[in-house]
Scaffold this motif. Structure first.
Motif, PDB file in Angstrom:
ATOM      1  N   PRO A  51      57.007 -96.317  20.837  1.00  0.00           N
ATOM      2  CA  PRO A  51      58.316 -96.972  20.938  1.00  0.00           C
ATOM      3  C   PRO A  51      58.970 -96.728  22.295  1.00  0.00           C
ATOM      4  CG  PRO A  51      58.103 -95.791  18.860  1.00  0.00           C
ATOM      5  CD  PRO A  51      56.929 -95.392  19.703  1.00  0.00           C
ATOM      6  N   SER A  52      59.589 -97.760  22.836  1.00  0.00           N
ATOM      7  CA  SER A  52      60.285 -97.642  24.113  1.00  0.00           C
ATOM      8  C   SER A  52      61.601 -96.902  23.932  1.00  0.00           C
ATOM      9  CB  SER A  52      60.564 -99.037  24.672  1.00  0.00           C
ATOM     10  OG  SER A  52      61.455 -98.960  25.768  1.00  0.00           O
ATOM     11  N   GLU A  53      61.937 -96.029  24.885  1.00  0.00           N
ATOM     12  CA  GLU A  53      63.232 -95.337  24.876  1.00  0.00           C
ATOM     13  C   GLU A  53      64.157 -95.927  25.934  1.00  0.00           C
ATOM     14  OE1 GLU A  53      62.302 -91.252  25.512  1.00  0.00           O
ATOM     15  OE2 GLU A  53      61.605 -90.929  23.442  1.00  0.00           O
ATOM     16  N   HIS A  54      63.773 -97.096  26.426  1.00  0.00           N
ATOM     17  CA  HIS A  54      64.501 -97.716  27.528  1.00  0.00           C
ATOM     18  C   HIS A  54      65.991 -97.849  27.240  1.00  0.00           C
ATOM     19  CE1 HIS A  54      65.272-100.501  30.868  1.00  0.00           C
ATOM     20  NE2 HIS A  54      65.914-101.264  30.000  1.00  0.00           N
ATOM     21  N   PHE A  55      66.326 -98.451  26.108  1.00  0.00           N
ATOM     22  CA  PHE A  55      67.729 -98.736  25.829  1.00  0.00           C
ATOM     23  C   PHE A  55      68.513 -97.466  25.502  1.00  0.00           C
ATOM     24  CE2 PHE A  55      65.496-102.727  24.970  1.00  0.00           C
ATOM     25  CZ  PHE A  55      66.202-103.569  25.825  1.00  0.00           C
ATOM     26  N   GLU A  56      67.864 -96.486  24.876  1.00  0.00           N
ATOM     27  CA  GLU A  56      68.538 -95.221  24.596  1.00  0.00           C
ATOM     28  C   GLU A  56      68.881 -94.470  25.882  1.00  0.00           C
ATOM     29  OE1 GLU A  56      65.878 -96.326  23.144  1.00  0.00           O
ATOM     30  OE2 GLU A  56      66.265 -96.356  20.978  1.00  0.00           O
ATOM     31  N   LYS A  57      67.983 -94.571  26.864  1.00  0.00           N
ATOM     32  CA  LYS A  57      68.207 -93.861  28.120  1.00  0.00           C
ATOM     33  C   LYS A  57      69.268 -94.538  28.996  1.00  0.00           C
ATOM     34  CE  LYS A  57      63.658 -91.695  28.671  1.00  0.00           C
ATOM     35  NZ  LYS A  57      62.441 -91.619  29.519  1.00  0.00           N
ATOM     36  N   ARG A  58      69.443 -95.839  28.818  1.00  0.00           N
ATOM     37  CA  ARG A  58      70.421 -96.569  29.631  1.00  0.00           C
ATOM     38  C   ARG A  58      71.802 -96.491  28.977  1.00  0.00           C
ATOM     39  NH1 ARG A  58      68.853-100.538  33.335  1.00  0.00           N
ATOM     40  NH2 ARG A  58      70.507-101.904  32.594  1.00  0.00           N
ATOM     41  N   GLN A  59      72.324 -95.282  28.870  1.00  0.00           N
ATOM     42  CA  GLN A  59      73.603 -95.075  28.190  1.00  0.00           C
ATOM     43  C   GLN A  59      74.759 -95.763  28.903  1.00  0.00           C
ATOM     44  OE1 GLN A  59      74.207 -90.898  27.411  1.00  0.00           O
ATOM     45  NE2 GLN A  59      72.207 -90.659  26.445  1.00  0.00           N
ATOM     46  N   PHE A  60      74.622 -95.943  30.210  1.00  0.00           N
ATOM     47  CA  PHE A  60      75.689 -96.583  30.980  1.00  0.00           C
ATOM     48  C   PHE A  60      75.877 -98.047  30.584  1.00  0.00           C
ATOM     49  CE2 PHE A  60      71.758 -97.043  33.355  1.00  0.00           C
ATOM     50  CZ  PHE A  60      71.755 -98.381  33.713  1.00  0.00           C
ATOM     51  N   SER A  61      74.863 -98.632  29.947  1.00  0.00           N
ATOM     52  CA  SER A  61      74.972-100.037  29.536  1.00  0.00           C
ATOM     53  C   SER A  61      76.014-100.251  28.444  1.00  0.00           C
ATOM     54  CB  SER A  61      73.610-100.560  29.056  1.00  0.00           C
ATOM     55  OG  SER A  61      72.719-100.673  30.142  1.00  0.00           O
ATOM     56  N   LYS A  62      76.453 -99.169  27.813  1.00  0.00           N
ATOM     57  CA  LYS A  62      77.516 -99.286  26.808  1.00  0.00           C
ATOM     58  C   LYS A  62      78.796 -99.837  27.445  1.00  0.00           C
ATOM     59  CE  LYS A  62      79.909 -96.736  23.167  1.00  0.00           C
ATOM     60  NZ  LYS A  62      81.247 -97.264  23.482  1.00  0.00           N
ATOM     61  N   ILE A  63      78.992 -99.549  28.734  1.00  0.00           N
ATOM     62  CA  ILE A  63      80.146-100.089  29.463  1.00  0.00           C
ATOM     63  C   ILE A  63      80.113-101.604  29.400  1.00  0.00           C
ATOM     64  CG2 ILE A  63      81.236-100.339  31.734  1.00  0.00           C
ATOM     65  CD1 ILE A  63      80.063 -97.582  32.452  1.00  0.00           C
ATOM     66  N   LEU A  64      78.937-102.178  29.687  1.00  0.00           N
ATOM     67  CA  LEU A  64      78.783-103.630  29.674  1.00  0.00           C
ATOM     68  C   LEU A  64      79.036-104.180  28.276  1.00  0.00           C
ATOM     69  CD1 LEU A  64      77.938-106.332  30.945  1.00  0.00           C
ATOM     70  CD2 LEU A  64      75.555-105.724  30.460  1.00  0.00           C
ATOM     71  N   TYR A  65      78.455-103.553  27.280  1.00  0.00           N
ATOM     72  CA  TYR A  65      78.620-104.047  25.907  1.00  0.00           C
ATOM     73  C   TYR A  65      80.093-104.014  25.498  1.00  0.00           C
ATOM     74  CZ  TYR A  65      77.688-104.939  20.993  1.00  0.00           C
ATOM     75  OH  TYR A  65      77.679-105.509  19.744  1.00  0.00           O
TER      76      TYR A  65
END
Length: 202
Positions: A127-141
């Motif tokens: 499984p990819s951990e890509h989205f879990e590691k990109r915590q800063f993307s929560k700003i965008l959401y």
């Protein structure tokens, strides 16, 4: 009297220095011509300090598009938001997405290509951990959620988030495949504005 820096602040400064030194050396000499010893010597740090923050030179590349990109975006985004409190969610979304491409320009073409290679390779075994590691993307959401009143589309928050992030990642990939043949930040400003306003009212 200036307050003494905490251990956490000092550690953050050391990691930042290692990363910035490595980025500059890789830009100047190429990834395969730069060693951990050279990074430490140029940054004026002991090898032990390097291994506190990174396991290897490859880790600098792997983490460049997670932790290091996160700090870059968070700092610039917070500065922008503080300086311009009157901006709309749409303006902040555009600024955020452009920051991702500005980081690619800052980190450099070679590190961006290698980051894609190494991080995509890490997805193959499991499984990819890509989205879990990109915590800063929560700003965008969160900005997308706040922008609901401006949108005339039937897309969900998740759809809009996926669309915007795909535009950015796609442009980064095209930049890599083109051998750095165009200015990614400059192109990004045009494409991102067009993409965002295809969802939102001007």
């Amino acid at each position: 009297m200036e307050k003494e820096k905490s251990r956490k602040e000092k550690a953050a400064e050391t990691k930042k220095k290692i990363f910035e030194t490595a980025v500059q050396l890789i830009k100047d000499k190429g990834y395969h011509h730069v060693t951990v010893s050279e990074i430490c010597k140029t940054s004026g740090l002991a090898k032990g300090s390097f291994y506190v923050h990174y396991k290897s030179k490859e880790d600098i590349v792997r983490e460049s598009y997670y932790a290091d990109m996160g700090k870059y975006i968070q700092n610039h985004y917070n500065t922008f938001k503080t300086a311009h409190p009157e901006t709309s969610p749409i303006e902040r979304i555009i600024f955020f997405l452009n920051l991702e491409l500005e980081f690619a320009e800052y980190a450099g073409y070679e590190i961006t290509c290698l980051a894609y290679t190494l991080n995509l390779g890490a997805c193959i075994p499991g499984p990819s951990e890509h989205f879990e590691k990109r915590q800063f993307s929560k700003i965008l959401y969160d900005e997308i959620v706040q922008s609901k009143s401006y949108s005339s589309s039937m897309f969900s928050y998740e759809d809009i988030y996926c669309y915007f992030e795909s535009i950015v990642r796609g442009l980064m990939a095209t930049w890599c495949f083109s051998n750095n043949s165009f200015n990614i930040a400059e192109y990004g400003r045009k494409y991102i504005a067009h993409s965002v306003y295809s969802i939102y009212q001007k």
